[in-house]
Design a protein around this motif. Sequence first.
Motif, PDB file in Angstrom:
ATOM      1  N   SER A  41       0.814  -1.222   0.000  1.00 51.64           N
ATOM      2  CA  SER A  41       0.000   0.000   0.000  1.00 51.64           C
ATOM      3  C   SER A  41       0.844   1.268   0.000  1.00 51.64           C
ATOM      4  CB  SER A  41      -0.912   0.014   1.233  1.00 51.64           C
ATOM      5  OG  SER A  41      -0.151   0.219   2.412  1.00 51.64           O
ATOM      6  N   LEU A  42       2.170   1.111  -0.086  1.00 56.55           N
ATOM      7  CA  LEU A  42       3.086   2.261   0.010  1.00 56.55           C
ATOM      8  C   LEU A  42       2.855   3.020   1.319  1.00 56.55           C
ATOM      9  CD1 LEU A  42       2.924   3.556  -3.681  1.00 56.55           C
ATOM     10  CD2 LEU A  42       4.562   1.957  -2.656  1.00 56.55           C
ATOM     11  N   GLY A  43       2.476   2.266   2.354  1.00 58.18           N
ATOM     12  CA  GLY A  43       2.266   2.845   3.675  1.00 58.18           C
ATOM     13  C   GLY A  43       0.900   3.461   3.897  1.00 58.18           C
ATOM     14  N   VAL A  44       0.052   3.528   2.844  1.00 56.71           N
ATOM     15  CA  VAL A  44      -1.241   4.206   2.959  1.00 56.71           C
ATOM     16  C   VAL A  44      -2.189   3.450   3.897  1.00 56.71           C
ATOM     17  CG1 VAL A  44      -3.230   5.088   1.657  1.00 56.71           C
ATOM     18  CG2 VAL A  44      -0.947   5.217   0.674  1.00 56.71           C
ATOM     19  N   HIS A  45      -1.950   2.131   4.107  1.00 59.58           N
ATOM     20  CA  HIS A  45      -2.835   1.369   5.002  1.00 59.58           C
ATOM     21  C   HIS A  45      -2.885   1.989   6.392  1.00 59.58           C
ATOM     22  CE1 HIS A  45       0.004  -0.947   7.662  1.00 59.58           C
ATOM     23  NE2 HIS A  45       0.857  -0.617   6.711  1.00 59.58           N
ATOM     24  N   ARG A  46      -1.807   2.657   6.795  1.00 65.04           N
ATOM     25  CA  ARG A  46      -1.809   3.297   8.121  1.00 65.04           C
ATOM     26  C   ARG A  46      -2.814   4.451   8.184  1.00 65.04           C
ATOM     27  NH1 ARG A  46       2.438   1.196  10.849  1.00 65.04           N
ATOM     28  NH2 ARG A  46       4.020   0.142   9.572  1.00 65.04           N
ATOM     29  N   LEU A  47      -2.933   5.195   7.101  1.00 62.28           N
ATOM     30  CA  LEU A  47      -3.929   6.265   7.038  1.00 62.28           C
ATOM     31  C   LEU A  47      -5.336   5.684   7.010  1.00 62.28           C
ATOM     32  CD1 LEU A  47      -4.765   9.230   6.696  1.00 62.28           C
ATOM     33  CD2 LEU A  47      -4.407   8.956   4.228  1.00 62.28           C
ATOM     34  N   TRP A  48      -5.558   4.631   6.209  1.00 60.26           N
ATOM     35  CA  TRP A  48      -6.872   3.986   6.167  1.00 60.26           C
ATOM     36  C   TRP A  48      -7.305   3.562   7.568  1.00 60.26           C
ATOM     37  CZ3 TRP A  48      -5.021   0.214   1.801  1.00 60.26           C
ATOM     38  CH2 TRP A  48      -4.989   0.908   0.569  1.00 60.26           C
ATOM     39  N   LYS A  49      -6.383   2.990   8.326  1.00 56.61           N
ATOM     40  CA  LYS A  49      -6.713   2.495   9.666  1.00 56.61           C
ATOM     41  C   LYS A  49      -7.023   3.634  10.615  1.00 56.61           C
ATOM     42  CE  LYS A  49      -4.114  -1.768   9.018  1.00 56.61           C
ATOM     43  NZ  LYS A  49      -2.839  -2.495   9.207  1.00 56.61           N
ATOM     44  N   ARG A  50      -6.299   4.729  10.506  1.00 62.51           N
ATOM     45  CA  ARG A  50      -6.580   5.876  11.385  1.00 62.51           C
ATOM     46  C   ARG A  50      -7.944   6.490  11.081  1.00 62.51           C
ATOM     47  NH1 ARG A  50      -2.775   7.479  14.790  1.00 62.51           N
ATOM     48  NH2 ARG A  50      -0.681   6.578  14.566  1.00 62.51           N
ATOM     49  N   ILE A  51      -8.308   6.514   9.809  1.00 64.14           N
ATOM     50  CA  ILE A  51      -9.635   7.028   9.446  1.00 64.14           C
ATOM     51  C   ILE A  51     -10.726   6.111  10.012  1.00 64.14           C
ATOM     52  CG2 ILE A  51     -11.198   7.420   7.506  1.00 64.14           C
ATOM     53  CD1 ILE A  51      -8.734   8.392   5.925  1.00 64.14           C
ATOM     54  N   ALA A  52     -10.516   4.784   9.919  1.00 59.94           N
ATOM     55  CA  ALA A  52     -11.489   3.839  10.474  1.00 59.94           C
ATOM     56  C   ALA A  52     -11.645   4.034  11.982  1.00 59.94           C
ATOM     57  CB  ALA A  52     -11.066   2.407  10.167  1.00 59.94           C
ATOM     58  N   ILE A  53     -10.539   4.257  12.668  1.00 59.28           N
ATOM     59  CA  ILE A  53     -10.587   4.492  14.108  1.00 59.28           C
ATOM     60  C   ILE A  53     -11.391   5.748  14.412  1.00 59.28           C
ATOM     61  CG2 ILE A  53      -9.200   5.099  16.133  1.00 59.28           C
ATOM     62  CD1 ILE A  53      -8.845   2.225  15.492  1.00 59.28           C
ATOM     63  N   SER A  54     -11.172   6.795  13.642  1.00 54.34           N
ATOM     64  CA  SER A  54     -11.906   8.041  13.854  1.00 54.34           C
ATOM     65  C   SER A  54     -13.402   7.834  13.650  1.00 54.34           C
ATOM     66  CB  SER A  54     -11.382   9.109  12.891  1.00 54.34           C
ATOM     67  OG  SER A  54     -12.104  10.310  13.036  1.00 54.34           O
ATOM     68  N   LEU A  55     -13.773   7.073  12.617  1.00 52.47           N
ATOM     69  CA  LEU A  55     -15.186   6.825  12.331  1.00 52.47           C
ATOM     70  C   LEU A  55     -15.846   5.914  13.371  1.00 52.47           C
ATOM     71  CD1 LEU A  55     -14.951   6.375   8.459  1.00 52.47           C
ATOM     72  CD2 LEU A  55     -16.083   8.250   9.669  1.00 52.47           C
ATOM     73  N   SER A  56     -15.041   5.183  14.129  1.00 44.51           N
ATOM     74  CA  SER A  56     -15.597   4.273  15.147  1.00 44.51           C
ATOM     75  C   SER A  56     -16.210   5.023  16.326  1.00 44.51           C
ATOM     76  CB  SER A  56     -14.504   3.336  15.669  1.00 44.51           C
ATOM     77  OG  SER A  56     -13.619   4.020  16.547  1.00 44.51           O
ATOM     78  N   LEU A  57     -15.788   6.283  16.529  1.00 41.16           N
ATOM     79  CA  LEU A  57     -16.296   7.118  17.632  1.00 41.16           C
ATOM     80  C   LEU A  57     -16.016   6.503  19.001  1.00 41.16           C
ATOM     81  CD1 LEU A  57     -19.748   8.082  16.062  1.00 41.16           C
ATOM     82  CD2 LEU A  57     -17.553   9.281  15.842  1.00 41.16           C
TER      83      LEU A  57
END
Length: 248
Positions: A41-57
Motif C-alpha cells: 500500500s506504500l504505507g497508505v494502510h496506516r492512514l486507512w486504519k486511522r480514518i477507520a478508528i476516527s469513524l468508530s467514535l
Amino acid sequence: MTDNTTHFGYQQVPTADKVKLVRGVFDSVAGRYDLMNDLMSLGVHRLWKRIAISLSLVRSGEHVLDLAGGTGDLTALFEQRVGDSGKVVLADINAEMLKKGRNRMIDKGLAGNVHYAQVNAECLPFADNSFDCVCIGFGLRNVTDKAAALRSMHRVLKPGGRLIVLEFSKPTDQLTEAVYDFYSFNILPKIGKLVANDEASYRYLAESIRMHPDQSTLKQMMQEAGFERCDYFNMTQGIVAVHRGYKI
C-alpha cells in the motif's frame, strides 16, 4: 456456488475446507505481514486504519472487539482511545497471526487492558451486549459465511454500539480499476515472491478482494443482519471503504 461449496479466491472449494485454506495463507504470510502491508500500500494502510478508528467514535472507558486483528495495528490505536478504564480484545481465527499480535502488544507495553482470543467471526464466544464497538479490518472477505458473521457481531454489540468494517472494495472509476487490477495481478504476486517467498498467497489475496461484495451490497448485508443507520466511506477512489452500522 452450491450450499456445499464456496469460493477461495477464484477457485470453488468445499465449504468445510475454506477455513483451513485461509489459515494456510496467513500461516505463510504471518512473518512478513507488516512489511508486506507497507510495501503493498506504500504505507497508505496506516492512514486507512486511522480514518477507520476516527469513524468508530470510540471513547475512553469503552470495550472494543478487534476482529481479524492480526498483528495488532488497529488494537494499538483503539487502546490509545479507550485508556486504562477501557478494554480491547485482539481476536483472530489464526493462531500464528494472534501470536504475532500478542508479541507486538507486549513489546509496545500494552499488556494491561489488551486481551486476546482465538475466535471464528461466524460464532463469537462472547455474551450478548458485550462491546461498544466491533471492528473487522481487512478480514471480512476471508470469512466463509459473511451473513452469519455480521449477525454474530450484531449480537455481541451493546445497544448503541457500532460496527466498523474496513475492507478492500470496488474502485469508483474505470481508470483506477484498470490500474489497480494490473497492479494486483502483475505486481503484487511478484512482491510476495520476492519479499515473502510466497507468490500464491498474494495472488489469492488479490482474488479474494475481487470476490468480496461491493460497497452497496455490503451495506445491504449489514442491514439484513440487523444494523441500522448504515453508511460507508470510500477511500483512495474506492479501493478501500469503511462501512459503519449501529445496533439500536
